[in-house]
Write a protein that holds these residues in place. Structure first.
Motif, short mmCIF file in Angstrom:
data_model
loop_
_atom_site.label_atom_id
_atom_site.label_comp_id
_atom_site.label_asym_id
_atom_site.label_seq_id
_atom_site.Cartn_x
_atom_site.Cartn_y
_atom_site.Cartn_z
N ASP A 277 87.01 62.34 11.64
CA ASP A 277 88.32 62.98 11.50
C ASP A 277 88.30 64.41 12.05
OD1 ASP A 277 89.44 60.75 10.36
OD2 ASP A 277 89.28 61.47 8.29
N ALA A 278 87.14 65.07 11.94
CA ALA A 278 87.02 66.44 12.43
C ALA A 278 86.76 66.50 13.94
CB ALA A 278 85.88 67.16 11.70
N LEU A 279 86.34 65.38 14.52
CA LEU A 279 85.97 65.33 15.94
C LEU A 279 87.19 65.52 16.83
CD1 LEU A 279 83.53 64.75 17.82
CD2 LEU A 279 84.11 62.32 17.65
N LYS A 280 87.00 66.18 17.95
CA LYS A 280 88.07 66.34 18.93
C LYS A 280 88.56 64.95 19.35
CE LYS A 280 88.99 68.59 23.39
NZ LYS A 280 88.39 69.43 24.46
N PRO A 281 89.84 64.67 19.27
CA PRO A 281 90.34 63.34 19.62
C PRO A 281 89.97 62.93 21.04
CG PRO A 281 92.04 64.60 18.49
CD PRO A 281 90.92 65.55 18.79
N GLY A 282 89.54 61.67 21.19
CA GLY A 282 89.19 61.15 22.51
C GLY A 282 87.77 61.47 22.94
N ALA A 283 86.90 61.85 22.03
CA ALA A 283 85.52 62.19 22.37
C ALA A 283 84.67 60.92 22.51
CB ALA A 283 84.92 63.10 21.30
N ILE A 284 83.56 61.07 23.20
CA ILE A 284 82.55 60.01 23.32
C ILE A 284 81.44 60.30 22.33
CG2 ILE A 284 80.72 59.08 24.80
CD1 ILE A 284 82.62 59.30 27.15
N PHE A 285 80.98 59.26 21.62
CA PHE A 285 79.91 59.40 20.64
C PHE A 285 78.68 58.65 21.15
CE2 PHE A 285 77.71 57.83 16.74
CZ PHE A 285 77.40 59.06 16.17
N LEU A 286 77.57 59.38 21.25
CA LEU A 286 76.30 58.81 21.73
C LEU A 286 75.26 58.92 20.62
CD1 LEU A 286 76.28 60.72 25.14
CD2 LEU A 286 77.05 58.36 24.78
N SER A 287 74.53 57.85 20.37
CA SER A 287 73.56 57.87 19.27
C SER A 287 72.21 57.33 19.72
CB SER A 287 74.09 57.04 18.10
OG SER A 287 73.27 57.21 16.95
N VAL A 288 71.22 58.23 19.73
CA VAL A 288 69.85 57.84 20.08
C VAL A 288 68.87 58.35 19.02
CG1 VAL A 288 70.25 57.70 22.57
CG2 VAL A 288 69.63 59.91 21.55
N ALA A 311 81.63 54.72 22.75
CA ALA A 311 80.34 55.00 22.10
C ALA A 311 79.21 54.37 22.89
CB ALA A 311 80.34 54.48 20.67
N GLY A 312 78.12 55.10 22.99
CA GLY A 312 76.87 54.60 23.56
C GLY A 312 75.84 54.59 22.46
N LEU A 313 75.42 53.40 22.05
CA LEU A 313 74.57 53.24 20.87
C LEU A 313 73.23 52.60 21.23
CD1 LEU A 313 77.34 51.76 18.53
CD2 LEU A 313 76.74 54.18 18.83
N ASP A 314 72.16 53.37 21.13
CA ASP A 314 70.83 52.77 21.25
C ASP A 314 70.28 52.43 19.88
OD1 ASP A 314 68.45 52.02 22.83
OD2 ASP A 314 67.49 53.66 21.72
N VAL A 315 70.89 53.00 18.83
CA VAL A 315 70.48 52.72 17.45
C VAL A 315 71.73 52.36 16.65
CG1 VAL A 315 68.43 54.21 17.50
CG2 VAL A 315 70.65 55.18 16.87
N LEU A 327 81.55 45.78 17.14
CA LEU A 327 81.05 46.66 18.19
C LEU A 327 80.68 45.89 19.46
CD1 LEU A 327 78.81 49.03 16.04
CD2 LEU A 327 80.90 49.70 17.27
N TRP A 328 80.18 44.66 19.31
CA TRP A 328 79.75 43.88 20.47
C TRP A 328 80.89 43.66 21.47
CZ3 TRP A 328 74.84 43.48 21.32
CH2 TRP A 328 73.91 43.32 20.29
N GLN A 329 82.08 43.48 21.00
CA GLN A 329 83.21 43.07 21.85
C GLN A 329 84.11 44.22 22.27
OE1 GLN A 329 83.03 40.07 22.99
NE2 GLN A 329 81.30 39.64 21.64
N MET A 330 83.78 45.44 21.90
CA MET A 330 84.64 46.56 22.25
C MET A 330 84.42 46.97 23.70
SD MET A 330 84.67 48.94 18.83
CE MET A 330 85.60 48.41 17.39
N ASP A 331 85.54 47.20 24.42
CA ASP A 331 85.47 47.46 25.86
C ASP A 331 84.71 48.73 26.20
OD1 ASP A 331 86.92 45.19 26.40
OD2 ASP A 331 88.86 46.23 26.44
N ARG A 332 84.80 49.74 25.35
CA ARG A 332 84.18 51.02 25.68
C ARG A 332 83.01 51.35 24.76
NH1 ARG A 332 89.85 52.94 26.99
NH2 ARG A 332 89.98 53.90 24.93
N VAL A 333 82.21 50.33 24.50
CA VAL A 333 81.00 50.51 23.70
C VAL A 333 79.82 49.92 24.47
CG1 VAL A 333 79.77 49.87 21.58
CG2 VAL A 333 82.19 50.51 21.49
N ILE A 334 78.76 50.71 24.60
CA ILE A 334 77.51 50.25 25.21
C ILE A 334 76.47 50.16 24.10
CG2 ILE A 334 75.64 50.83 26.80
CD1 ILE A 334 77.70 52.33 28.49
#
Length: 377
Positions: A277-288, A311-315, A327-334
């Protein structure tokens, strides 16, 4: 007897002279390049230091990529007895660990439970120490832990930037079309994230991995800010470094967030609804970092609402990610299966420093990459 002759005789009978081994040039280069830190005290200052026997995990994939690994380990060990565990299951038996004072492998509950009172040093091939569960209070107080921190940083950072650039350019949509043999230009008409230059990256966890990510993002022309637990200091190309309690405040500035946190009681679930909710709208979230630092349901809700662009999720949490996860079927999720540290370069650094730490242990020197096991990093 002359002083010169006396010194020569002493050097010949000195136990240290029999085991002293020079560092490998590759280890010296890695230490300098990545800024690896030494412990404040030498192993020889530890009253329990009586090096005698070490067990080293040496799975088959090591032999395939590094055929000289065991020979280099044996050289670094000097007069120590070396036992190689080639099983690849990372859970050493009580028989293997009998009388062992040093272990190089993974810090697992089974290994900790099977080790006897002789254990003094455990080197964890991985960066994460969250598998070190079931530690006794004695082990927490007396065992010296070292790990792979900073060594996989360059590889993980490149993986992170690869996910970021793929998401920003909409590559997943074209990959889906390629699988179906379709020449589909329609994704090019959709609103995209845009160019990275001038956008703000928030690195959460400015350690070895986070610093490598930050350096690459800066090279792409991004403004880089960060949080860290220990201090407000950072490289001179950082625009701002805040403490961990500033996370949600800084999130409002972030076009991209890179999670490079270790898993500790304080970091578990830190990326929750309040954060998104605090994140700037439209941001990309990457998790390693570690999957359990993110509340998966809250991330899914933020993606579905459009609050998070992609989102780019390695974990993930849990791992493996269940087949029915949205998450598997979302167009903008790796999604990659916790493999961002993989690769020959990372493995060579990891094993080279394991060898160097063994050399230091045998010689009673200061160790590299010391871990505060009570903090978890």
């Amino acid at each position: 007897m002359s002083r010169l002759l006396s010194a020569l005789l002493l050097s010949l009978i000195s136990p240290l002279a029999l085991t002293e081994v020079a560092p490998e040039p590759a280890a010296t280069a890695i230490i300098e390049e990545l800024g690896l830190r030494e412990s404040q005290t030498a192993m020889s200052d530890n009253p329990r230091w009586k090096p005698g026997k070490v067990v080293v995990a040496s799975p088959q994939r090591f032999a395939a990529l590094l055929p000289d690994y065991e020979a280099r380990i044996s050289r670094a060990a000097g007069d120590l007895e070396v036992v190689f565990d080639r099983s690849g299951n990372w859970a050493m038996s009580d028989e293997q660990l009998s009388g062992v004072d040093a272990v190089i492998g993974l810090c697992t509950p089974q290994t900790l439970a099977n080790a006897d009172a002789n254990l003094l040093w455990l080197h964890n091939y991985s960066v994460g120490m969250d598998r070190c569960q079931g530690l006794t209070e004695t082990q927490k107080d007396e065992v010296v832990f070292t790990n792979n921190k900073r060594l996989s940083g360059p590889t993980i950072a490149e993986h992170t930037i690869a996910m970021l650039m793929s998401l920003s350019r909409g590559i997943p949509s074209y990959t889906q079309a390629q699988v179906k043999n379709e020449w589909d230009t329609s994704p090019a008409q959709l609103q995209r994230f845009g160019e990275l230059k001038g956008k703000t990256l928030l690195v959460v966890g400015l350690g070895g991995i986070g610093t490598e990510i930050a350096w690459r993002a800066h090279g792409l022309g991004m403004r880089v800010i960060a949080t860290r637990n220990s201090s407000r200091t950072g490289p001179d190309y950082m625009d701002y470094v805040g403490l961990s309690d500033e996370l949600n405040t800084l999130a409002g500035q972030a076009d991209v967030v890179a999670n490079a946190l270790p898993l500790t009681p304080k970091t578990a679930g830190v990326f929750d609804k309040a954060f998104f909710d605090a994140l700037k709208p439209g941001a990309i979230f990457l998790s390693v970092g570690r999957g359990k630092s993110t509340v998966t349901g809250d991330l899914i809700a933020a993606l579905e609402s459009g609050l998070v662009y992609g989102a780019g999720l390695d974990v993930t949490d849990p791992e493996p990610l269940p087949e029915d996860s949205p998450l598997w079927q979302m167009d903008r999720v790796i999604i990659t299966p916790h493999i961002s540290a993989s690769g020959a370069d990372s493995l060579r650094r990891m094993t080279t420093i394991a060898i160097e730490n063994l050399r230091r242990y045998a010689a009673g020197e200061r160790m590299l990459n010391l871990v505060d096991i009570r903090k978890g990093y």
